[in-house]
Scaffold this active site. Sequence first.
Site, PDB file in Angstrom:
ATOM      1  N   ARG A  26     -57.880  27.329  28.497  1.00  6.10           N
ATOM      2  CA  ARG A  26     -57.512  28.060  29.505  1.00  6.10           C
ATOM      3  C   ARG A  26     -58.852  29.114  29.704  1.00  6.10           C
ATOM      4  NH1 ARG A  26     -52.329  31.409  31.362  1.00  6.10           N
ATOM      5  NH2 ARG A  26     -53.044  31.801  33.541  1.00  6.10           N
ATOM      6  N   HIS A  45     -54.268  32.980  38.882  1.00  3.15           N
ATOM      7  CA  HIS A  45     -53.103  32.045  38.711  1.00  3.15           C
ATOM      8  C   HIS A  45     -53.797  30.600  39.302  1.00  3.15           C
ATOM      9  CE1 HIS A  45     -50.555  35.894  38.695  1.00  3.15           C
ATOM     10  NE2 HIS A  45     -50.576  35.515  37.519  1.00  3.15           N
ATOM     11  N   GLU A  84     -48.685  25.822  33.438  1.00  3.46           N
ATOM     12  CA  GLU A  84     -50.016  25.793  33.247  1.00  3.46           C
ATOM     13  C   GLU A  84     -50.574  25.074  32.058  1.00  3.46           C
ATOM     14  OE1 GLU A  84     -49.231  29.776  33.908  1.00  3.46           O
ATOM     15  OE2 GLU A  84     -50.928  29.999  34.893  1.00  3.46           O
TER      16      GLU A  84
END
Length: 396
Positions: free
Chosen positions: A91, A180, A382
Site C-alpha cells: 500500500r 482512500h 483494501e
Amino acid sequence: MKILVINAGSSSVKFTLFEIDQETWLAKGQIERIRTPGASLKYSNHRGQKFEKSIIANSYEAAISEACLALCDQDHGVIGNLNEISGIGHRVAHGGAQVSGSMRITPAIKQIILNCYELAPLHNPPNFEGIEACEFLFHDIPMIAVFDTAFHQTMPPAAYTYAIPAAVAAEHKLRRYGFHGTSHHYVALAGAKALGKDVADVKLITAHLGNGCSITAVDKGRVADTSMGVTPLEGLVMGTRCGDLDPAVVLFLCRTGHSLDDVDQMLNKSSGLLGLAGIGSADMRDLIAAVDGGNANARLALDVFVHRLQKYIGAYAAVLNGFDALIFTGGIGENSSRIRALVCEKLGYLGISLEAAKNRTHDLVISSNAVGPKVLVIPTNEELMIARETARLLAS
Ligand code: AMP
C-alpha cells in the site's frame, strides 16, 4: 497463487497473506510500536490459531522478518518457505499526478514515491521503508505498489483543479488528488456486482466513513469527483480533521498569533468530531453515547457531520446527473445504522427510503424503494483489493 500484502505505517506494519485464486486469507497480523522497546507482533491464521508476543524490531527489516518467521513456523505457519509467495503488494499513500494505476516496483517508481514525500509526509516515507525492507528480505519476489491516489487519477480536470493561479498550482503540484482510492475502487466494483451490473454501466456514490472520511462520485468506473484534496484534510467532517473550511480561517488564525504548525495540528488533530464535541474522544460510538446522554456540543458535532454528508451526496447526485446506488463503507459506514438513517432521512427527494430492519442488521441492500438509487452497505477490503491488483499485474 499466494500474495503477501504489506501496509507499512509510521510505527506499524500490517500484513496479510492471501490465496488469491480463492480470494481467501491464510494468515494476517500486525507489528506495532516498531523502533520502541514495546514492539509486538499480533498474528492469526485461517485455522484459528492466534498469538501476540513482544519482539525486538529496531527496523522495518526486523519487523517484517518477524512476520516471515510466523508465516513459515512449523506450528502456526501457513507456508513452508518464502519462495511460495508469488508477489508482494504494497500500500502506498501518494503517487502524485504521474501514477494512475498500480505499478510494478522499479527504481523509477521508487523515485516517484520519494518525489511525493512532500505531498504525503506522514505516509510515503514509511511506505517506502516497507518496500526497501521487502527488497532486502524477499530478493527476487516481484513487488507491486498500489496507490491510494491512483483510482482518483481518472477524475476530469474540472473536478481536480483548484481555482488559484495556474502557474502557482503547477509549480507546487497543487490539485485535488483524493485518498482512500483503493477502498472506493473496491466498494465500487462490489457495489456494481451487487446491482448485477458491470461497473462500467453504473453511477455510484461511495462514502468511506471511518476515522478519516471521504466520499466519491464514480461515473461508469471513473472518478467524477472526490472530497479529499491535495491532502486528506478537505471534504467531510472526520474524527479529528475539520474537512471543508473557508481558507481565510487559516489566514485569520496565522495573523492572530497562531504559528503555521499550530494551525496544521489544530485542523488535522484537534478538529472534527473531537474538537466540536469536546468529550475527549473522536470515536463515533462515544459521540453517539454523549448525544443520547443529552450533551448539546455532541449533538451539534453529529448534526454538522450529517449535514456535510447530505450536502456532498446532493452535490454528487448533481455531478453524476443521477446515480444508481449510494454505498456506505468504513468503520462508521459499515457499523452505524444510526448515521446511515440520519443521512438518508433527507434523501427522499432522490427517491431513497431505508428499510429500518435491514439497516439495523447491516444488510447488503438497506433501501426499500423499488425505483431510484439503492443504498448498500459494503465492508471495505483494501488488503484484498491490493492482492487482486498485485495478481493482475503479475499476470499481465
Ligand atoms: P475505521 O477508521 O474505518 O476503522 O473506523 C473507525 C470509526 O468507526 C470510529 O469513529 C468508530 O467509532 C467507528 N465505529 C466503529 N463501529 C461503530 C459503531 N457500531 N457505531 C458507530 N461508529 C462505529
